[in-house]
Design a protein around this motif. Structure first.
Motif, short mmCIF file in Angstrom:
data_model
loop_
_atom_site.label_atom_id
_atom_site.label_comp_id
_atom_site.label_asym_id
_atom_site.label_seq_id
_atom_site.Cartn_x
_atom_site.Cartn_y
_atom_site.Cartn_z
N ARG A 29 0.81 -1.23 0.00
CA ARG A 29 0.00 0.00 0.00
C ARG A 29 0.84 1.27 0.00
NH1 ARG A 29 -5.18 -0.52 -1.92
NH2 ARG A 29 -5.89 -2.60 -1.33
N GLY A 30 2.15 1.16 0.18
CA GLY A 30 3.03 2.31 0.04
C GLY A 30 2.68 3.46 0.97
N LEU A 31 2.27 3.15 2.18
CA LEU A 31 1.86 4.21 3.12
C LEU A 31 3.05 5.12 3.43
CD1 LEU A 31 -0.53 3.92 6.06
CD2 LEU A 31 1.71 4.93 6.49
N VAL A 32 2.78 6.41 3.46
CA VAL A 32 3.80 7.40 3.80
C VAL A 32 3.18 8.40 4.77
CG1 VAL A 32 3.26 8.87 1.81
CG2 VAL A 32 5.51 9.03 2.89
N ALA A 33 3.96 8.84 5.73
CA ALA A 33 3.49 9.80 6.74
C ALA A 33 4.45 10.97 6.79
CB ALA A 33 3.37 9.13 8.10
N ILE A 34 3.92 12.18 6.63
CA ILE A 34 4.73 13.39 6.64
C ILE A 34 4.21 14.33 7.73
CG2 ILE A 34 5.43 15.43 5.33
CD1 ILE A 34 6.66 12.89 4.24
N LYS A 35 5.11 14.79 8.57
CA LYS A 35 4.76 15.69 9.67
C LYS A 35 4.44 17.08 9.14
CE LYS A 35 6.58 15.32 14.37
NZ LYS A 35 7.79 15.51 15.21
N LYS A 36 3.23 17.54 9.34
CA LYS A 36 2.88 18.92 9.00
C LYS A 36 3.25 19.86 10.13
CE LYS A 36 -0.77 19.86 6.63
NZ LYS A 36 -2.19 20.05 6.20
N TRP A 94 2.53 4.08 11.62
CA TRP A 94 1.18 4.02 11.06
C TRP A 94 1.09 2.86 10.06
CZ3 TRP A 94 3.78 8.44 12.21
CH2 TRP A 94 3.12 9.38 13.01
N PHE A 95 -0.06 2.20 10.03
CA PHE A 95 -0.32 1.17 9.04
C PHE A 95 -1.80 1.16 8.70
CE2 PHE A 95 -0.42 -0.79 13.21
CZ PHE A 95 -1.53 -1.61 13.20
N VAL A 96 -2.14 0.48 7.64
CA VAL A 96 -3.50 0.51 7.13
C VAL A 96 -4.03 -0.91 6.98
CG1 VAL A 96 -2.74 0.54 4.73
CG2 VAL A 96 -4.99 1.44 5.30
N GLY A 109 3.00 -2.59 4.31
CA GLY A 109 3.38 -1.20 4.12
C GLY A 109 3.08 -0.40 5.38
N GLU A 110 4.11 0.07 6.04
CA GLU A 110 3.94 0.89 7.22
C GLU A 110 4.99 1.99 7.20
OE1 GLU A 110 6.60 -1.48 10.53
OE2 GLU A 110 4.48 -2.04 10.33
N PHE A 111 4.81 2.98 8.08
CA PHE A 111 5.75 4.11 8.09
C PHE A 111 5.92 4.58 9.52
CE2 PHE A 111 7.56 8.25 7.36
CZ PHE A 111 8.24 8.13 6.16
N THR A 112 7.17 4.85 9.90
CA THR A 112 7.50 5.27 11.26
C THR A 112 8.13 6.65 11.26
OG1 THR A 112 7.86 3.00 12.01
CG2 THR A 112 8.89 4.74 13.30
N ILE A 113 7.70 7.48 12.20
CA ILE A 113 8.35 8.77 12.48
C ILE A 113 8.91 8.70 13.89
CG2 ILE A 113 8.01 11.24 12.80
CD1 ILE A 113 5.90 11.22 10.67
#
Length: 610
Positions: A29-36, A94-96, A109-113
């Motif tokens: 799923r190519g999840l991406v998380a960007i801090k606003k 985060w994951f979906v 597909g997960e993403f960590t900050i």
């Protein structure tokens, strides 16, 4: 104009769903998380064309030993979410999960900050840049078969254009996971010259094992990712006479073509490069910066592409020459062996296909038969390696192929041409991709260096076109409609609407509104071309990421938009033409990717799932 006989065809405005027998990537799923901010994170993920219409998604966050669902009801109308409840002082992942008929399915597909990380519009890929080198072009492919893309990066040291003399540093390739893990390094050695026209590399799964390979030209002394040497490492084929017009060039010795394993960088197969140099004075032509030389300028002009020539399996096409003689050689890679598929050779100036090449190329199914053609500047080569047609408009520097006019069935080709050296013709052309029929020309007898075609006007349907040397912006019918933007370079889908933004250097501009994003602390590549390391829909929703090197060359920064959108589309990487555009983006004078369908203002009127 010379054309191959074509069958009578009806072409849909939007190409239909590809046959299930076609070899396609299996992506997560190519999840991406960007801090606003320290209060908000923008999360987006891929939609797929095979998703059920009522498929929904639940978003989860894991932090501090706890996992929580962030949405109250499944998300069905979009593939993005804003998390305003995370704790910035903790590690957050985060994951979906997809939801269908009230049943959840885990999605890869997960993403960590990391905790206390800075607020940046990008995530960083730390690099191990060799001393004296800098990151240049890149490509992506799933090298290890886990559904996530890795990056293959061309690290460049001292380089020279073909028209210049001088020694260069060996080209180096490195493969990285998105977290910065270095997978391998390939050193092409002293017998491959560094420069924009020399090393064109392709990253794709050619043998269908679910893992991408890398293909490029090699020579004596190339060292693969496992430390194995190709050919004879003791050979030095460079011209070392500082007073010679060929000083630093490599015009003798064997030339190879190698397929490297994506997971290790190990050479899997090597064969003789086709086409060979032959007569180094036999690659020039007439007009359009044709001319000729025996100093290694025109003979060593290379391009390359991936194409589904049988409609089901990817082949690689290696190309040499474009000012005069042009040779395109197609290969397949199966069972660990490289096999020649066909060779197309324009031979000499008496051939109508001679001198029609480009500093780049495109790949598309122009006749809707399920098989790809190679749009090589002013000519098009059919899937079987025969000439489909040539326009005679000669060599050019920029090329855009897509459904630029949704009211006109099929694809169109927009290009600019170098009209000089006592030749005549249009410097700007728009043609039908299927047979080369001319739709629009301009800039008569002018050498036009750059031009762009894309829908950038939110009030108009169809692409707009503009080019250097003309202050006007034109619609796709050739009518003047306003002032052209000053940016004549790259494109990107960045904000929430379907029109495309202008990517130039390190900033993104919205036509009529000015700069809407600046990638501070980065630089662009390739001198005046000001191109990105890579730009494309490699993560998140259907919009495109921007990858640029940091000023100190120690990291790649991957920028992903944090602007909400009302549009939900499958990932553009599932459109074959777009995916193959990412594969050839690094070639020659880099050009932006285009899909096989119209995506712009009013696109829903013409929309069919690709």
């Amino acid at each position: 104009m010379f054309r191959k006989s074509l069958p009578s065809l009806f072409i849909l405005y939007i190409f239909p769903l590809v046959a299930m027998s076609q070899q396609l990537e299996k992506l997560d799923r190519g999840l991406v998380a960007i801090k606003k901010s320290d209060q908000e994170v923008f999360i987006s993920w891929r939609s797929f064309q095979e998703d059920a219409a009522d498929l929904g998604f639940n978003i989860y966050r894991s932090s501090g030993g706890k996992t929580v669902k962030l949405n109250s009801t499944p998300i069905t109308s979009k593939t993005w979410f804003i998390d305003a409840t995370f704790q910035a002082k903790q590690n957050n992942t985060w994951f979906v999960k997809s939801v269908l008929n009230s049943k959840e399915k885990n999605e890869a597909g997960e993403f960590t900050i990391s905790a206390n990380s800075e607020v940046n519009p990008y995530f960083s890929i730390p690099l191990q840049t060799p001393k004296g080198y800098s990151p240049n072009d890149a490509s992506v492919g799933d090298l290890d078969g886990d559904g996530a893309y890795e990056i293959v990066l061309h690290q460049t040291g001292r380089g020279h254009d073909n028209s210049h003399t001088g020694l260069t540093d060996p080209p180096i390739f490195q493969a990285y996971k998105m977290d910065g893990t270095l997978l391998w390094e390939i050193n092409l050695g002293k017998n491959i010259r560094e420069g924009a026209h020399y090393t064109q590399f392709l990253v794709y799964d050619f043998d269908g094992d679910g893992k991408a390979e890398i293909v490029c030209k090699t020579a004596d002394g190339t060292t693969d990712g496992a430390g194995n040497v190709i050919g004879d490492a003791s050979k030095d084929w460079r011209s070392l006479d500082e007073n010679a017009k060929t000083y630093g060039k490599i015009l003798d010795g064997p030339e190879y073509l190698t397929v490297f394993e994506g997971t290790t960088g190990k050479a899997l197969a090597t064969t003789d490069y086709i086409p060979a140099r032959g007569n180094i004075g036999g690659w020039g032509g007439k007009g359009g910066n044709g001319g000729n030389d025996r100093t290694g300028n025109r003979v060593d002009r290379f391009t390359a592409a991936v194409a589904y020539l049988d409609g089901k399996h990817p082949s690689f096409v290696m190309c040499r020459g474009y000012y005069g003689r042009s040779v395109l050689a197609a290969f397949d890679f199966n069972n660990g062996k490289i096999k020649s598929r066909w060779v197309f050779d324009t031979e000499n100036g008496r051939n109508p296909y001679s001198g029609q090449g480009n500093h780049g190329l495109s790949v598309a199914d122009v006749d809707d038969d399920g098989k790809d053609e190679i749009i090589f500047g002013a000519m098009t080569v059919d899937d079987d390696g025969t000439g489909l047609y040539t326009t005679g408009f000669r060599h050019g520097d920029a090329l855009h192929v897509s459904d630029l006019d949704p009211e006109n069935p099929g694809l169109e080709v927009f290009g600019v041409h170098e009209i000089e050296d006592h030749t005549t013709g249009p410097g700007v052309t728009l043609r039908k991709a299927i047979d080369g029929s001319v739709l629009f020309t301009s800039a008569p007898n002018s050498d036009v260096g750059r031009g762009v075609a894309a829908n950038i006007d939110t009030t108009r349907i169809g692409a707009q076109i503009w080019w250097l040397g003309d202050k006007n912006l034109y619609d796709i019918k050739g009518n003047k409609i306003g002032n052209a933007p000053k940016e004549v370079n790259f494109l990107i889908w960045w904000d929430g609407d379907a029109t495309r933004e202008l990517l130039d250097g390190t900033h993104i501009t919205k036509y009529g509104k000015g700069v809407i994003f600046e990638a501070e602390g980065t630089r662009s590549n390739n001198w005046t071309k000001k191109t990105p390391t890579l730009s494309g829909d490699i993560l998140g929703d259907w919009r495109e990421e921007l990858i640029l090197p940091s000023i100190d060359n120690q990291e790649l920064r991957v920028y992903s938009t944090t602007i909400p959108t009302d549009i939900k589309l499958p990932t553009l990487m599932q459109d074959r033409q777009y995916r193959l555009s990412i594969a050839w983006q690094n070639v020659g004078y880099n050009q932006p990717p285009h899909p096989s369908f119209y995506l712009g203002t009013g696109f829903k009127k013409y929309w069919k799932k690709y």
